[in-house]
Structures are given as structure tokens and as C-alpha cells.
Design an enzyme around this catalytic site. Structure first.
Site, PDB file in Angstrom:
ATOM      1  N   SER A 126      42.346  39.176  36.589  1.00 18.38           N
ATOM      2  CA  SER A 126      41.767  39.623  35.319  1.00 18.38           C
ATOM      3  C   SER A 126      41.948  41.119  35.081  1.00 18.38           C
ATOM      4  CB  SER A 126      40.277  39.266  35.254  1.00 18.38           C
ATOM      5  OG  SER A 126      39.582  39.836  36.355  1.00 18.38           O
ATOM      6  N   ASP A 178      29.185  45.351  34.970  1.00 17.68           N
ATOM      7  CA  ASP A 178      30.537  45.031  35.440  1.00 17.68           C
ATOM      8  C   ASP A 178      31.250  46.357  35.696  1.00 17.68           C
ATOM      9  OD1 ASP A 178      33.215  44.447  35.768  1.00 17.68           O
ATOM     10  OD2 ASP A 178      33.337  43.044  34.092  1.00 17.68           O
ATOM     11  N   HIS A 187      36.012  45.727  35.597  1.00 13.06           N
ATOM     12  CA  HIS A 187      36.884  45.743  34.425  1.00 13.06           C
ATOM     13  C   HIS A 187      36.672  47.027  33.616  1.00 13.06           C
ATOM     14  CE1 HIS A 187      36.431  41.395  35.461  1.00 13.06           C
ATOM     15  NE2 HIS A 187      37.737  41.475  35.356  1.00 13.06           N
TER      16      HIS A 187
END
Length: 449
Positions: A178, A424, A427
Site C-alpha cells: 500500500s 496511521d 501512509h
């Protein structure tokens, strides 16, 4: 009885040194468990694809290798805005490439609110809601205004039309996890600033997603393969954290999708970080094998990278296809690593680490980068290694933090108020740090001709 007595005496006379070592080990185990829990939370599921400004988007699963002519469009974007500016970069006149001896990975972040961001978040409707931090409620935008400045040279300006010409009739494919998808979205937004209205289409699938630029007959693609080799995590929407199992010598199923690409951009890192060991299957998934061995992380990684390099050597025409490997993207989950013991992971961080003499330790397993280098050297494959690790470690301020999705939904106010649990710090917001990774990639691509 004597043996038992001897054991009892030894146990009672345990030295303070041994007790200290045990305490340190337990403390390390706690930290590692926290690390595993954090990474598990943010890599658990492929997020629901939500395009900027849309509640839902259409999905199409793509299972077989495709070419641009075979792409079945399921979601056509209608642009209603003009290009942000006319970009006069149809050729490479006036481009000053950095000298080959210049290390682009060593430098500093310079505040630049004139040329950064390169594109506007609200103008790139191809961004998914996972990375649109501004739309998701982040008030400060300073994270968008930093430019990477190498110590001994400068990066060339990202000339969008020149890049589009380099891609004309070609396939640029990002392969990995990702984080690589994060970079793929960045590249789409960079290119989109010079694409005519209504001339780009978007197909989202698993494992393959495709951005098709009609006037250039070019595609920018993302292929999900978090370990590069075959694993039980190859379905991005259905896999287990605790039972990730891979086949280090099996890559052909994935490789069949990559063969005809003109530019291949690989990464594999964060999915290796859930434990010090990795499960390696005995046999194959096709045969229904279920037994596995627990193999030390770097050993298993070496087996995978050897398989990957072998595949490149035997399946890619390197005079036609350029291959790149992106180094490890760090996480910023422990604020004490940048001398902020009262911080909450990456949450509420608003500036990069500007002290470049500071010794960085974000928990990145840099051994794995050496493994990649050795595999490339040993197999004698012409892969360009793009080192993004240190420059990204400085950017504690640029993660999606609490301005993102969890299980396909934006975080609630209550969840945002608990960044220790929900932030998070893997990312990256877009525009942001992955744009710099693509500037490095762009520099390598235009340097080829």
C-alpha cells in the site's frame, strides 16, 4: 533430589545483572508488541476505494495480464476544470541533470511555499480518501510546502509533459504494497496536471489497477503484491495478519502481469515488520499445503529478493524495460525517537526533523536494503535502487495520522481524539512526501535518454 536442590540454590542466588537483563528483554518485548500491533492495524485491509469528492466508486476485478487496448473502462472521469497552468515542457531542452556522483538521498528539507505543492489536493479527483488529509479535516497545510534539497546538487524540475512523452505508448507499473500504491496515486496526480479534460480513465481492481491516459496511449498501473512472491496475502481485501505465509521461490504467477511493462517500480517492506520471523510454506498453496517453517526475517527476505532478481534476469529485456526498487518507507509511531517524549506517535506533528546531524532511529530494518543491494549485485541485474528512507524519516509531520480511513470509513471525532490508538503513521498525505519519491524516479527515467 540433589539436582533439584542445586537448581533451587541457583535460583535463589540470581544476580542483579541477570535480573536487569530480564527486565530489559521484557521492556523490549513490550515495545515490539506495540510496534506489531500498530503495523497490524494499518496494514490489515485494503481500504475501500473512495475517490475525492465521491461517496463511492465502481470496482472491477482484473485477474489476467492486460494491455492498454484491452482495458475495459468502468469509471470515466469528466474534468470540469481547466489545467492549473500551461506547462511548457514538451522537450528536454534546458534540463540540468544531477551528476552521477551526486547522492540524491542525502540532503535536507527546505521550506518552499512557491513551488510546493506541485499539484492541489482538491484538483486531483483521482486521489482516494485514504490520503486526502485536507479534505478529511487536517487544518494545517505546511506539510505540503517542503522541497527536498540534496546536499551536492539539485533535483530537476518535474516537467509533466516531458514525463508524459517518456510514457507515450508505454506501461509504468508500480508493484508492491500500500505504500507503493501511495506513490502510484502521487504519480497520477503529478501527470494529471497536464492531461486534457476527459482524456483519462481509471480502473480499480485487485490485484491490478490502471490509470489510462488516452492521448498518450499510456498506462500508470499498480499491482498488489506485498511480498512480491506468492503469499496468502495476495488478495488485498481478504487476508490474515497473524497467519501471513509466503512461498519465497514462487513469483511466476505475479510476474506474468509484469513482463510487458516498460517501467517497473518495486517495493516490499512494511509487511515484513509484524514479527522478527516470517512463515514460509512447505510445498505450495495449489497443493493445499498447510505446514510452514518460521524463518528469520532477513533470511526469508534474502530468499525472496534472490527469486525476484532471478526473475528480472530471466524474464525482462533490460534494453527495453527499466527496473527500479524503492527502499523502505519508515513509520513514526514512537515520538521519543525525535526527542518528543510527550508526543502521540505522528499525530499533531507539523514540521519535519530539520536537524540533519541528528542520529535517526525510527526502527527501520536497514539490513533489508543491504539484502536488496546484494541480490542486485549477485545476479547482475540493472536495477536502479532509489533510496527514500532517510529523507522520509525526517518527515514525521506528513503522515495521514487521524485524517484517513479505517475499515473504509473516515475516523469519527472520538477516534480522532485517540491518536495513540488510531493514528496511521505509515501512509502519507497527498500532496506530500511520495511526490518527492516520484521526483527521484522521474530523474532516473529522464536520465535514460
Amino acid at each position: 533430589m540433589n539436582d533439584k536442590k542445586y537448581y533451587s540454590q541457583r535460583k535463589c542466588n540470581t544476580s542483579p545483572l541477570i535480573l536487569s537483563l530480564i527486565s530489559l528483554s521484557l521492556f523490549g518485548a513490550v515495545l515490539f508488541t506495540k510496534d506489531v500491533t500498530f503495523i497490524a492495524q494499518i496494514t490489515l485491509r485494503w481500504p475501500e476505494i473512495q475517490l475525492l469528492g465521491r461517496e463511492k466508486s465502481v470496482h472491477q476485478e482484473i485477474k489476467n495480464p492486460i494491455s492498454p487496448d484491452e482495458i475495459k473502462i468502468n469509471h470515466e472521469i469528466n474534468h470540469d476544470q481547466t489545467l492549473e497552468e500551461e506547462i511548457d515542457d514538451d522537450n528536454d531542452d534546458g534540463i540540468e541533470l544531477p551528476p552521477k556522483w551526486c547522492d540524491l538521498s542525502k540532503g535536507k528539507w527546505v521550506f518552499d511555499n512557491v513551488t510546493r505543492p506541485i499539484y492541489k489536493e482538491e484538483k486531483c479527483e483521482f486521489l482516494t480518501a485514504q490520503v486526502t488529509c485536507g479534505v478529511n479535516g487536517r487544518d494545517d497545510t505546511l506539510y505540503q510546502n517542503w522541497r527536498w534539497q540534496p546536499n551536492d546538487c539539485s533535483l530537476p524540475k518535474f516537467k509533466v509533459k516531458l514525463m508524459l512523452e517518456k510514457l507515450r505508448g508505454k506501461r509504468l507499473m508500480f508493484v508492491g504494497d500500500s505504500v507503493n500504491r501511495n506513490q502510484w496515486e502521487s504519480m497520477i496526480c503529478l501527470l494529471n496536471t497536464a492531461i486534457a479534460p476527459g482524456r483519462a480513465t481509471w480502473t480499480v481492481g485487485a490485484p491490478l489497477s490502471v490509470f489510462f491516459i488516452q492521448d498518450y496511449n499510456a498506462t500508470v498501473e499498480f499491482y498488489w503484491a506485498p511480498f512480491l512472491v506468492e503469499s496468502n496475502s495476495d488478495d488485498p481485501r481478504n487476508h490474515s495478519i497473524s497467519q501471513r505465509i509466503l512461498m519465497p521461490e514462487s513469483i511466476s504467477k505475479h510476474g506474468a502481469h509484469w513482463k510487458s511493462a516498460d517501467f517497473l517500480v518495486f517495493n516490499t517492506y512494511i509487511w515484513w515488520m509484524n514479527n522478527h520471523t516470517i512463515k514460509v510454506l512447505r510445498g505450495s498453496f495449489d497443493q493445499g499445503s498447510i505446514e510452514y517453517d518460521e524463518v528469520e526475517r532477513s533470511t526469508a527476505y534474502e530468499r525472496v529478493m534472490t527469486t525476484w532478481a532471478d526473475w528480472l534476469k530471466n524474464n525482462v529485456n533490460h534494453s527495453l524495460t527499466a527496473s527500479f526498487f524503492i527502499s523502505m518507507s519508515p513509520v513514526h509511531w514512537q515520538s521519543s525517537n525525535w526527542n518528543n517524549p510527550d508526543g502521540l506517535a505522528c499525530a499533531r506533528e507539523s514540521t519535519p526533523i530539520l536537524n540533519t546531524t541528528m542520529e535517526l532511529d525510527m526502527g527501520t530494518d536497514r539490513r533489508l536494503l543491504d539484502v536488496v543491494r546484494n541480490a542486485i549485485k549477485m545476479k547482475e541485474v540493472p536495477v536502479n535502487l532509489i533510496d527514500i528512507t532517510t529523507l522520509s524519516e525526517y518527515r514525521k509531520d506528513a503522515h495521514t495520522s487521524v485524517y484517513t480511513l479505517r475499515q473504509g470509513k473516515l475516523l469519527t471525532p472520538e477516534q480522532k481524539a485517540d491518536p495513540a490508538t488510531f493514528a496511521d503513521c505509515l501512509h502519507w498525505c497527498l500532496p506530500g512526501v511520495p511526490d518527492t519519491w516520484n521526483e527521484l524516479l522521474y530523474t532516473h527515467i529522464i536520465s535514460r535518454s
